[in-house]
Scaffold this active site. Structure first.
Site, PDB file in Angstrom:
ATOM      1  N   LYS A  68      -9.808   0.695  -1.246  1.00  0.00           N
ATOM      2  CA  LYS A  68     -10.858   0.164  -0.244  1.00  0.00           C
ATOM      3  C   LYS A  68     -11.860   0.540   0.381  1.00  0.00           C
ATOM      4  CE  LYS A  68      -7.659   1.083   3.607  1.00  0.00           C
ATOM      5  NZ  LYS A  68      -6.404   1.991   4.467  1.00  0.00           N
ATOM      6  N   GLU A  72       1.257  -1.035   0.015  1.00  0.00           N
ATOM      7  CA  GLU A  72      -0.166  -0.108   0.275  1.00  0.00           C
ATOM      8  C   GLU A  72       1.092   1.297   0.096  1.00  0.00           C
ATOM      9  OE1 GLU A  72      -3.275   2.033   2.779  1.00  0.00           O
ATOM     10  OE2 GLU A  72      -2.304   1.105   4.020  1.00  0.00           O
ATOM     11  N   CYS A 130      -4.501  -3.352   3.306  1.00  0.00           N
ATOM     12  CA  CYS A 130      -4.646  -2.767   4.853  1.00  0.00           C
ATOM     13  C   CYS A 130      -5.612  -2.832   5.735  1.00  0.00           C
ATOM     14  CB  CYS A 130      -3.945  -1.733   5.200  1.00  0.00           C
ATOM     15  SG  CYS A 130      -2.455  -0.895   6.629  1.00  0.00           S
TER      16      CYS A 130
END
Length: 273
Positions: A112, A40, A154
């Site tokens: 995301k 990321e 993440c």
């Protein structure tokens, strides 16, 4: 077939980050096919201004063209952990993972879902990802020569229902590019990754940023985990890459001998919904 996670210390300058990435990509093993995951924020990691300057419309711009070129020239499947992409009519951006095949074609993307708006006992202390980014809405599972790829980024790692949904859509490999903080990484990174591998009977390929970026301290510890939860490779510190083979026969055997996806009594699969 080999899985590769690349670990770098990225900053706010795309040109410097590109040079680091190019050097590490030249260290890839010769065998093909390769599935290569970048962390990321490997495009840019810094201020809101730096992020805005690097942002491009999805599928356009010189930064995305560079990743396409690398994938084609190196003959690899390349997954960009995240890059900022523009949202029409909004000042906020998406944190977007991009998947390129060995011909350099963009074959999938993922915005995301979960944004890191938390307080952490580290040098920075306060994180508000939603100041710059808007959450995505959709899951993404992509067919590949390695199996079906389930995408995440993440902070998504803390939401097991996402990975259960990816498994229900047929995911064989869970991709987790990250910039975990040093504090949260030391406490939770590996246990969460192993849990996602074990409970979903998937390979986990996780690539992390490492080092200090201003007040940010990132954990690194890029790792490849088997569907039995074994840590096959790990790079705790520094820049570099890790490589491990994928064993599709063992993956199938684990799922056949312990068919947890079919046994889950709360799942839509069991209820035929």
């Amino acid at each position: 077939m080999e899985l590769v996670a690349i670990q770098i210390n990225a900053g706010s300058d795309w040109e410097a980050n590109r040079s680091r990435l190019a050097s590490l990509l030249q260290q890839l093993p010769a065998q093909r096919p390769l599935l290569v995951l970048l962390p990321e924020n490997s495009v840019v990691f810094g201020s809101k201004k730096a992020i805005q300057q690097a942002a491009e419309p999805l599928g356009e711009g010189p930064i995305q063209a560079q990743f396409s070129q690398w994938a084609k020239e190196l003959g690899i499947w390349l997954v960009v952990g995240s890059t900022p992409t523009r949202i029409k009519g909004s000042e906020r951006l998406h944190a977007t993972s991009l998947v390129y095949n060995e011909q350099g074609e963009l074959v999938g993307h993922y915005h995301k879902l979960h944004l890191f708006d938390v307080d952490v006992a580290d040098n920075q202390g306060r994180y508000r990802e939603s100041d710059s980014f808007a959450p995505g809405d959709d899951l993404c599972v992509i067919d590949s020569p390695f199996g079906r790829l389930g995408l995440s980024i993440c902070y998504d790692l803390r939401f097991p229902e996402l990975y259960r949904a990816l498994r229900a859509k047929g995911a064989d490999i869970l991709l987790v590019p990250a910039a975990f903080t040093r504090v949260t990484g030391q406490a939770h990174w590996l246990p969460l990754l192993q849990a996602r591998a074990i409970e979903n009977q998937c390979y986990v390929l996780a690539a992390g940023l490492y080092g200090e970026q201003g007040e940010r301290q990132t954990w690194g510890h890029s790792v490849i985990i088997s569907p039995w939860g074994e840590v096959e490779r790990c790079l705790p510190k520094g820049e570099g890459l890790i490589v491990a083979p994928i064993d599709t026969e063992r993956l199938a055997l684990i799922r056949r001998q312990m068919p947890v996806a079919q046994h889950a009594r709360l799942s839509a699969v069991w209820r035929n919904e």
